[in-house]
Design a protein around this motif. Structure first.
Motif, PDB file in Angstrom:
ATOM      1  N   TYR A   1     -54.949 -34.098 -35.137  1.00 31.05           N
ATOM      2  CA  TYR A   1     -53.934 -33.054 -34.997  1.00 31.05           C
ATOM      3  C   TYR A   1     -53.063 -33.349 -33.775  1.00 31.05           C
ATOM      4  O   TYR A   1     -53.490 -34.007 -32.823  1.00 31.05           O
ATOM      5  CB  TYR A   1     -54.589 -31.683 -34.811  1.00 31.05           C
ATOM      6  N   GLY A   2     -51.865 -32.833 -33.793  1.00 28.20           N
ATOM      7  CA  GLY A   2     -50.972 -32.984 -32.655  1.00 28.20           C
ATOM      8  C   GLY A   2     -49.828 -31.996 -32.737  1.00 28.20           C
ATOM      9  O   GLY A   2     -49.600 -31.378 -33.784  1.00 28.20           O
ATOM     10  N   LEU A   3     -49.103 -31.821 -31.642  1.00 31.72           N
ATOM     11  CA  LEU A   3     -47.951 -30.940 -31.630  1.00 31.72           C
ATOM     12  C   LEU A   3     -46.786 -31.620 -32.353  1.00 31.72           C
ATOM     13  O   LEU A   3     -46.532 -32.810 -32.174  1.00 31.72           O
ATOM     14  CB  LEU A   3     -47.552 -30.581 -30.205  1.00 31.72           C
ATOM     15  N   TYR A   4     -46.081 -30.838 -33.158  1.00 31.22           N
ATOM     16  CA  TYR A   4     -44.973 -31.366 -33.952  1.00 31.22           C
ATOM     17  C   TYR A   4     -43.828 -31.804 -33.045  1.00 31.22           C
ATOM     18  O   TYR A   4     -43.367 -31.050 -32.188  1.00 31.22           O
ATOM     19  CB  TYR A   4     -44.476 -30.301 -34.924  1.00 31.22           C
ATOM     20  N   LYS A   5     -43.360 -33.039 -33.259  1.00 29.32           N
ATOM     21  CA  LYS A   5     -42.227 -33.576 -32.520  1.00 29.32           C
ATOM     22  C   LYS A   5     -41.266 -34.241 -33.494  1.00 29.32           C
ATOM     23  O   LYS A   5     -41.691 -34.850 -34.486  1.00 29.32           O
ATOM     24  CB  LYS A   5     -42.690 -34.604 -31.477  1.00 29.32           C
ATOM     25  N   ALA A   6     -39.984 -34.120 -33.221  1.00 24.36           N
ATOM     26  CA  ALA A   6     -38.960 -34.752 -34.045  1.00 24.36           C
ATOM     27  C   ALA A   6     -38.127 -35.672 -33.167  1.00 24.36           C
ATOM     28  O   ALA A   6     -37.729 -35.297 -32.061  1.00 24.36           O
ATOM     29  CB  ALA A   6     -38.076 -33.702 -34.713  1.00 24.36           C
ATOM     30  N   HIS A   7     -37.869 -36.875 -33.659  1.00 23.44           N
ATOM     31  CA  HIS A   7     -37.083 -37.861 -32.917  1.00 23.44           C
ATOM     32  C   HIS A   7     -35.734 -38.031 -33.607  1.00 23.44           C
ATOM     33  O   HIS A   7     -35.655 -38.278 -34.803  1.00 23.44           O
ATOM     34  CB  HIS A   7     -37.819 -39.193 -32.862  1.00 23.44           C
TER      35      HIS A   7
ATOM     36  N   ASN B   1     -31.833 -40.917 -29.351  1.00 26.81           N
ATOM     37  CA  ASN B   1     -32.516 -40.981 -28.055  1.00 26.81           C
ATOM     38  C   ASN B   1     -33.178 -39.663 -27.665  1.00 26.81           C
ATOM     39  O   ASN B   1     -33.701 -39.540 -26.554  1.00 26.81           O
ATOM     40  CB  ASN B   1     -31.511 -41.383 -26.962  1.00 26.81           C
ATOM     41  N   HIS B   2     -33.127 -38.682 -28.555  1.00 29.29           N
ATOM     42  CA  HIS B   2     -33.643 -37.357 -28.238  1.00 29.29           C
ATOM     43  C   HIS B   2     -34.990 -37.118 -28.925  1.00 29.29           C
ATOM     44  O   HIS B   2     -35.196 -37.505 -30.082  1.00 29.29           O
ATOM     45  CB  HIS B   2     -32.654 -36.276 -28.684  1.00 29.29           C
ATOM     46  N   THR B   3     -35.891 -36.461 -28.210  1.00 26.39           N
ATOM     47  CA  THR B   3     -37.166 -36.019 -28.778  1.00 26.39           C
ATOM     48  C   THR B   3     -37.262 -34.516 -28.644  1.00 26.39           C
ATOM     49  O   THR B   3     -37.145 -33.975 -27.537  1.00 26.39           O
ATOM     50  CB  THR B   3     -38.357 -36.687 -28.065  1.00 26.39           C
ATOM     51  N   LEU B   4     -37.457 -33.846 -29.765  1.00 29.25           N
ATOM     52  CA  LEU B   4     -37.569 -32.390 -29.782  1.00 29.25           C
ATOM     53  C   LEU B   4     -39.046 -32.034 -29.895  1.00 29.25           C
ATOM     54  O   LEU B   4     -39.727 -32.445 -30.842  1.00 29.25           O
ATOM     55  CB  LEU B   4     -36.797 -31.818 -30.983  1.00 29.25           C
TER      56      LEU B   4
ATOM     57  N   LEU C   1     -26.729 -28.582 -32.830  1.00 26.32           N
ATOM     58  CA  LEU C   1     -27.527 -27.385 -33.092  1.00 26.32           C
ATOM     59  C   LEU C   1     -29.002 -27.650 -32.810  1.00 26.32           C
ATOM     60  O   LEU C   1     -29.678 -26.834 -32.171  1.00 26.32           O
ATOM     61  CB  LEU C   1     -27.330 -26.940 -34.539  1.00 26.32           C
ATOM     62  N   MET C   2     -29.526 -28.758 -33.277  1.00 25.42           N
ATOM     63  CA  MET C   2     -30.945 -29.049 -33.077  1.00 25.42           C
ATOM     64  C   MET C   2     -31.285 -29.243 -31.604  1.00 25.42           C
ATOM     65  O   MET C   2     -32.424 -29.021 -31.188  1.00 25.42           O
ATOM     66  CB  MET C   2     -31.355 -30.270 -33.898  1.00 25.42           C
TER      67      MET C   2
ATOM     68  N   ILE D   1     -33.654 -38.502 -38.739  1.00 30.10           N
ATOM     69  CA  ILE D   1     -34.700 -37.771 -38.022  1.00 30.10           C
ATOM     70  C   ILE D   1     -36.062 -38.314 -38.432  1.00 30.10           C
ATOM     71  O   ILE D   1     -36.348 -38.458 -39.623  1.00 30.10           O
ATOM     72  CB  ILE D   1     -34.648 -36.260 -38.341  1.00 30.10           C
ATOM     73  N   ASP D   2     -36.904 -38.604 -37.457  1.00 32.47           N
ATOM     74  CA  ASP D   2     -38.301 -38.959 -37.700  1.00 32.47           C
ATOM     75  C   ASP D   2     -39.177 -37.883 -37.081  1.00 32.47           C
ATOM     76  O   ASP D   2     -38.868 -37.366 -36.009  1.00 32.47           O
ATOM     77  CB  ASP D   2     -38.642 -40.317 -37.081  1.00 32.47           C
ATOM     78  N   ALA D   3     -40.266 -37.554 -37.773  1.00 30.51           N
ATOM     79  CA  ALA D   3     -41.165 -36.509 -37.273  1.00 30.51           C
ATOM     80  C   ALA D   3     -42.566 -37.072 -37.125  1.00 30.51           C
ATOM     81  O   ALA D   3     -42.964 -38.013 -37.817  1.00 30.51           O
ATOM     82  CB  ALA D   3     -41.169 -35.315 -38.213  1.00 30.51           C
ATOM     83  N   GLU D   4     -43.327 -36.468 -36.194  1.00 28.35           N
ATOM     84  CA  GLU D   4     -44.715 -36.874 -35.993  1.00 28.35           C
ATOM     85  C   GLU D   4     -45.545 -35.672 -35.593  1.00 28.35           C
ATOM     86  O   GLU D   4     -45.025 -34.660 -35.128  1.00 28.35           O
ATOM     87  CB  GLU D   4     -44.809 -37.945 -34.913  1.00 28.35           C
TER      88      GLU D   4
END
Length: 533
Positions: free
Chosen positions: A161-167, A170-173, A494-495, A529-532
């Protein structure tokens, strides 16, 4: 500035204040207690301040010496004299007082007296102190909250498990939503046999509720007092408690039972405010405790959500939540070739009258998953999505009768009672015209809530042509933003907006990724967008 103060030109005062401090109109609203739309009108010159009370609010809220606005200095004993003559508050949240009495050692009378005393204490606070607290909370960023949660739960991290992150470039949300790869990109068609929610009666699935005492009791009383003094809407309707979840691509199975809304509002809903108050001091600076590696003191979180293992143990803790859905409605080519065919994407700024994520950005609709009249028949997620879609955007009166004590409809989902726009959608269930999907699942460690990010896709632009003019936000929404699915730069900006709620950003990003996958008519142009997890 002095010239504007001499002229009592509050619009110019606001503009200068914002230019030199970097404050937003929402910040000015929080500091002064003046609604943000009114602040906007004043700054634009559409309205002008004439009332003495408003001049005093701006002077005190923006720390302007009163004489500069032609006002008399506040007398030291003015506030106590005013408060002493106020009548005892007319308490509205009687159901919640009774709940506190049932879950503590207090009688109903003692709980009522504690509440009214706390209301009086808050009223005695200087307006500037109350506004400063709200302002300080509002300045904390999502990144700061996530960093604090990562530190708090590091020792109890769960493998896989991990906290949701979106790339995005050059930005990581980052978000506080705990998830795992198997919970992302689920693509479950809701309202079909792929979605199965089992309802278990509360007597067969009792949920333990900690006894309210000490700081837990104080926090619950304070929460009610704050609600009594604001426009927050509290109604003790039943909501669904998640017990089990199994989600995989194309299939969703879950079990739910019922808990009173008070059970959530006076326990788990207190965790976010506790964390924010622990992170920020009265000056609005980020607390030094997080930079020295020390563990924050969070007694409510220790009691209600002490570890990641506990957060995932749904049937042994209070776990409310629901769907957060991105709506994408196809629009035809604009008049005079103004735009190419696209999807209209709707985003909301949350109203001060809602319980949580006030002033934050979220998708529409956003709902607590709960029944109206028949819990076993309404347990599917799609029921809550359609109900909230009608209430938040399609003009239907509140099914829960939030503002009306009259009798409810026996069958609120009867075809005859549906709004025309929703009836159209349900009559066009073919995915080529209308599609409703659950695109993932996660647990919000900030609140403990379960979150189902969903996507509402209306592919037939006839719907927008017929009903687009009827879409109107309800009381839960302060402001609606509309974006084009072809505006890649606008969507990226917006993101990156720091005001997103965690679950709102989770649902927006996952919904947008899925919308891009489904696009067959070149209506979507979004950043990569890539998510992890």
């Amino acid at each position: 500035m002095r010239a504007a103060l001499l002229e009592r030109d509050i619009g110019t005062v606001i503009r200068i204040f914002r230019r030199w401090t970097g404050a937003s109109q929402t910040d000015v609203s929080v500091l002064t207690g003046v609604p943000q739309p009114d602040v906007s009108d004043l700054e634009r010159g559409a309205r002008h301040v004439t009332a003495l009370e408003l001049f005093e609010r701006f002077a005190d809220g923006l720390c302007i010496p009163r004489p500069l606005l032609g006002l008399a200095e506040r007398q030291p004993n003015a506030t106590p004299q005013r408060v002493a003559t106020e009548a005892a508050p007319n308490v509205k949240s009687v159901d919640f007082i009774e709940w506190i009495a049932e879950h503590s050692s207090l009688s109903v009378r003692e709980a009522h007296d504690r509440l009214t005393a706390r209301i009086g204490e808050i009223r005695n606070l200087p307006e500037s102190e109350r506004h400063q607290r709200a302002y300080t909370r509002g300045r904390l960023t999502r990144d700061q909250l996530v960093a604090a949660l990562e530190h708090f739960y590091a020792a109890s991290s769960q493998e896989g498990y991990g906290l949701y992150k979106a790339h995005m470039g050059n930005h990581t949300l980052v978000t506080s939503v705990l998830t795992k790869p198997g919970w992302l990109q689920a693509r479950v068609p809701l309202g079909t046999s792929a979605e199965h929610f089992q309802f278990i009666p509360p007597t067969a699935a009792p949920i333990p509720t900690p006894l309210l005492e000490g700081e837990l009791l104080d926090a619950a009383i304070d929460r009610l007092a704050q609600a009594e003094l604001s426009t927050t809407v509290l109604v003790n309707n039943p909501i669904y408690q998640l017990l089990r979840i199994a989600i995989e691509p194309g299939r969703l199975q879950a079990a739910v039972t019922l808990v009173d809304f008070a059970t959530y509002a006076l326990t788990m809903d207190l965790l976010e405010a506790e964390l924010m108050d622990s992170l920020a001091d009265v000056t609005g600076h980020f607390a030094a405790t997080t930079t020295r590696g020390q563990r924050l003191r969070l007694p409510l979180r220790d009691a209600h959500l002490p570890s990641v293992t506990h957060a995932l143990d749904f049937d042994r803790r209070i776990c409310a939540g629901g769907p957060v859905a991105l709506m994408a409605a196809a629009r035809p080519r604009g008049l005079a070739g103004r735009r190419s065919p696209d999807y209209a994407l709707l985003v909301q700024e949350r109203s001060p009258r809602v319980l949580n994520v006030v002033g934050r950005l979220a998708v529409i609709p956003k709902a607590f998953h709960g029944p109206m009249v028949e819990p076993s028949a309404e347990a599917d997620l799609s029921t809550s999505v359609h109900r909230e879609l009608e209430e938040e955007l399609l003009g239907r009166d509140e099914l829960g009768n939030v503002f009306d004590e009259g009798l409810r409809k026996i069958d609120p989902f009867h075809t005859d009672l549906l709004s025309e726009p929703l009836r159209w959608l349900l009559d066009h269930k073919d995915p080529s015209a209308y599609r409703l999907e659950c695109v993932g699942f996660g647990v919000n460690l900030l609140t403990g809530n379960y979150e189902f990010p969903c996507l509402i896709v209306i592919n037939d632009d006839e719907w927008w042509t017929r009903f687009g003019g009827q879409i109107e936000a309800n009381w839960e929404i302060r402001q609606v933003r509309l974006y084009s699915s072809r505006d890649a730069a606008g969507l990226q900006d917006l993101m990156l907006d720091p005001r997103w709620s965690n679950e709102g950003l989770f649902a927006f990003v996952e919904g947008l990724r899925r919308l891009a996958e489904l696009d067959t008519a070149s209506r979507v142009t979004v950043p990569e967008i890539d998510a992890e997890a």
